[in-house]
Design a protein around this motif. Structure first.
Motif, short mmCIF file in Angstrom:
data_model
loop_
_atom_site.label_atom_id
_atom_site.label_comp_id
_atom_site.label_asym_id
_atom_site.label_seq_id
_atom_site.Cartn_x
_atom_site.Cartn_y
_atom_site.Cartn_z
N ILE A 1 57.29 46.75 69.05
CA ILE A 1 56.65 48.19 68.40
C ILE A 1 57.09 49.25 68.92
O ILE A 1 57.69 49.31 70.28
CB ILE A 1 55.04 48.24 68.48
N LYS A 2 56.91 50.27 68.37
CA LYS A 2 57.07 51.76 69.16
C LYS A 2 55.75 52.25 69.57
O LYS A 2 54.68 51.93 69.13
CB LYS A 2 57.89 52.62 68.08
N LYS A 3 55.91 53.40 70.45
CA LYS A 3 54.84 53.92 71.26
C LYS A 3 53.76 54.42 69.99
O LYS A 3 52.54 54.32 70.13
CB LYS A 3 55.20 54.91 72.05
N THR A 4 54.39 54.65 69.03
CA THR A 4 53.50 55.67 67.94
C THR A 4 52.73 54.66 66.94
O THR A 4 52.12 54.97 66.54
CB THR A 4 54.49 56.55 67.14
N ASP A 5 53.34 53.27 67.17
CA ASP A 5 52.51 52.14 66.44
C ASP A 5 51.29 51.76 67.10
O ASP A 5 50.50 51.05 66.34
CB ASP A 5 53.51 51.08 66.22
N LEU A 6 51.20 52.21 68.27
CA LEU A 6 49.88 51.90 68.80
C LEU A 6 48.60 52.58 68.54
O LEU A 6 48.68 53.65 67.79
CB LEU A 6 49.87 52.21 70.46
N PRO A 7 47.34 51.96 68.45
CA PRO A 7 46.07 52.59 68.10
C PRO A 7 46.15 53.98 69.02
O PRO A 7 46.47 54.26 70.03
CB PRO A 7 45.14 51.73 68.36
N LYS A 8 45.25 54.87 68.30
CA LYS A 8 45.04 56.32 68.91
C LYS A 8 43.80 56.18 69.67
O LYS A 8 42.76 55.64 69.32
CB LYS A 8 45.32 57.24 67.96
N ILE A 9 43.65 57.22 70.63
CA ILE A 9 42.45 57.58 71.15
C ILE A 9 42.66 59.18 71.59
O ILE A 9 43.53 59.55 71.93
CB ILE A 9 42.31 56.86 72.67
N LYS A 10 41.36 59.81 71.40
CA LYS A 10 41.61 61.21 71.50
C LYS A 10 41.53 61.44 72.99
O LYS A 10 40.89 61.10 73.79
CB LYS A 10 40.40 61.75 70.89
#
Length: 75
Positions: A30-39
């Protein structure tokens, strides 16, 4: 004032260094931007976490000793 990140129920959050990050991204293809996000405002994040960092969260698990998840820090 209470430091939420030190509470017993908050899992361990740590910033992933670049070498470990490449290994994780390669493992999952995956790419870094495919990871789930956290604020960035999440109170469980370490103080040194910045937007664009990847955080490793280690939680206790009933079926395994621990479960590791990764999140990308966003604004």
């Amino acid at each position: 004032m209470v430091d939420v990140s030190q509470h017993d129920l908050v899992p361990d959050h740590s910033v992933v260094d670049e070498d470990d990050l490449e290994a994780v991204l390669d493992e999952y293809d995956i790419k870094k931007t495919d990871l789930p996000k956290i604020k960035r405002a999440d109170p469980g994040l370490p103080d040194d976490a910045e937007v664009g960092d990847v955080i490793r969260i280690v939680r206790d698990s009933r079926t395994t000793d621990e479960a590791v998840v990764y999140r990308l820090v966003v604004e």
